[in-house]
Design a protein around this motif. Sequence first.
Motif, PDB file in Angstrom:
ATOM      1  N   SER A 240       0.945  -1.056  -0.113  1.00 22.31           N
ATOM      2  CA  SER A 240       0.110   0.136   0.027  1.00 22.31           C
ATOM      3  C   SER A 240       1.080   1.352  -0.055  1.00 22.31           C
ATOM      4  N   GLN A 241       0.404   2.359  -0.555  1.00 21.08           N
ATOM      5  CA  GLN A 241       0.965   3.585  -0.600  1.00 21.08           C
ATOM      6  C   GLN A 241       0.769   4.233   0.757  1.00 21.08           C
ATOM      7  N   ASP A 242      -0.278   3.908   1.815  1.00 21.57           N
ATOM      8  CA  ASP A 242      -0.308   4.453   2.824  1.00 21.57           C
ATOM      9  C   ASP A 242      -0.866   3.658   4.108  1.00 21.57           C
TER      10      ASP A 242
ATOM     11  N   ILE B  31       3.785  12.600   8.110  1.00 22.14           N
ATOM     12  CA  ILE B  31       4.525  11.605   7.509  1.00 22.14           C
ATOM     13  C   ILE B  31       3.689  10.321   7.613  1.00 22.14           C
ATOM     14  N   ASN B  32       3.634   9.841   6.361  1.00 24.30           N
ATOM     15  CA  ASN B  32       2.990   8.459   6.157  1.00 24.30           C
ATOM     16  C   ASN B  32       4.020   7.451   5.736  1.00 24.30           C
ATOM     17  N   VAL B  33       3.549   6.353   5.417  1.00 25.87           N
ATOM     18  CA  VAL B  33       4.622   5.335   5.040  1.00 25.87           C
ATOM     19  C   VAL B  33       3.818   4.696   3.903  1.00 25.87           C
ATOM     20  N   SER B  34       4.527   3.896   2.901  1.00 28.92           N
ATOM     21  CA  SER B  34       4.063   2.994   2.152  1.00 28.92           C
ATOM     22  C   SER B  34       4.550   1.653   2.876  1.00 28.92           C
TER      23      SER B  34
ATOM     24  N   PRO C 167       3.517  16.286  12.674  1.00 28.42           N
ATOM     25  CA  PRO C 167       2.878  16.308  13.761  1.00 28.42           C
ATOM     26  C   PRO C 167       2.979  14.732  14.437  1.00 28.42           C
ATOM     27  N   SER C 168       2.950  14.664  15.623  1.00 27.87           N
ATOM     28  CA  SER C 168       2.996  13.205  16.270  1.00 27.87           C
ATOM     29  C   SER C 168       1.808  12.423  16.206  1.00 27.87           C
ATOM     30  N   ILE C 169       1.714  11.531  15.344  1.00 32.76           N
ATOM     31  CA  ILE C 169       0.588  10.784  14.858  1.00 32.76           C
ATOM     32  C   ILE C 169       0.750   9.223  14.892  1.00 32.76           C
ATOM     33  N   ASP C 170       0.136   8.525  15.631  1.00 31.33           N
ATOM     34  CA  ASP C 170       0.042   6.994  15.561  1.00 31.33           C
ATOM     35  C   ASP C 170      -0.722   6.555  14.372  1.00 31.33           C
ATOM     36  N   LEU C 171       0.415   6.024  13.314  1.00 31.91           N
ATOM     37  CA  LEU C 171      -0.239   5.763  12.194  1.00 31.91           C
ATOM     38  C   LEU C 171      -1.378   4.775  12.185  1.00 31.91           C
TER      39      LEU C 171
END
Length: 337
Positions: free
Chosen positions: A88-90, A253-256, A314-318
């Motif tokens: 996945s791209q996210d 900031i997201n991740v693949s 920002p501090s975000i739990d993915l």
Amino acid sequence: MKKLAASTAALMMLVLVAGCSSSSNEQASDVTELTVYSGRSEEFIAPFFADWEASTGIKLNVRYGDSAELSAQILEEGNNSPADLFLSQDAGSLGAIAQAGLFTKLPSDVAADIPAAYVAANRQWVGITGRARVFAYAPDRVKTLPVSITDLTKSIYKNQIGIAPTNASFQAFLTALIENKGTAFAKTWLEDLQANGVKIYLKNSAIVEAIDKGEISIGLVNHYYVWEVSESLGRAINAKIGYFAPGDLGNLINVSGAGVLKTSAKQKAAQDLINYLTSGPAQQQFVSDTHEYSLLDGAQSPSELPALDKIGAPSIDLKTLSNIKATQDLLIQVGLL
């Protein structure tokens, strides 16, 4: 399609080592084909797949599509899904599959060097590359840069903004907005954007191309699309990357990432593919050839870009990005889907 630098021999060694250590029922030598649902676009990821195929002799049957759509497809297929691995791209699309209990827990020796911040707590999926949400803009037309996503609803940017509501990365960002500010806030923000003449595009690259052509002056995209459009056109373009103020949700900031379907009979081979994609050489190729961030500690950043920890994210739990349906429902409600 971009040609990646040759590093097949080194990557083959890493795959073979990973193959010896991964735990699953099947023998790697028994696997001849693997089915991958890929939310990563073919032009970005196909060269990596080709290297792995050449290294292992395993054919990859790849179904390409939008990450959110593929996630919905897997949810619909359930235990009958033919997919062995979902790329996945996210993180949101991965989280939706994990929440439905369709991923298997990955052993600790799979993507062992990826920091815990980019791995699901239950290890049902792992991050592969990092991507920062930014705004792209035309420096000759945008003289006052926004410091927050809420600035984009101001009259100074009227009829000059582009977004891609069907894109999984935008939906992940909107999910983060809903989780942190609430549905009412997110709804008002979207409606204010519409009132400000926001223009709709199908994908991030189309937004950057529109900025370069002068159709719009600013747009919400992932960081690497300015580079990607410039590469595809073979010239410098009239678009730059901008960042919001530190801590603003626009700097998400997201991740693949990837997860292995629990119904797969080829989990070991799927795990080895993840180990290949998170290996040092492959991670460096992502940085140099697709301009994404490596998630490995100490890895260099893409050229001319700040390190991940310097972006002011920002501090975000993915894991909170998994409620894609609520996000899509909101987009439908305001007429953007």
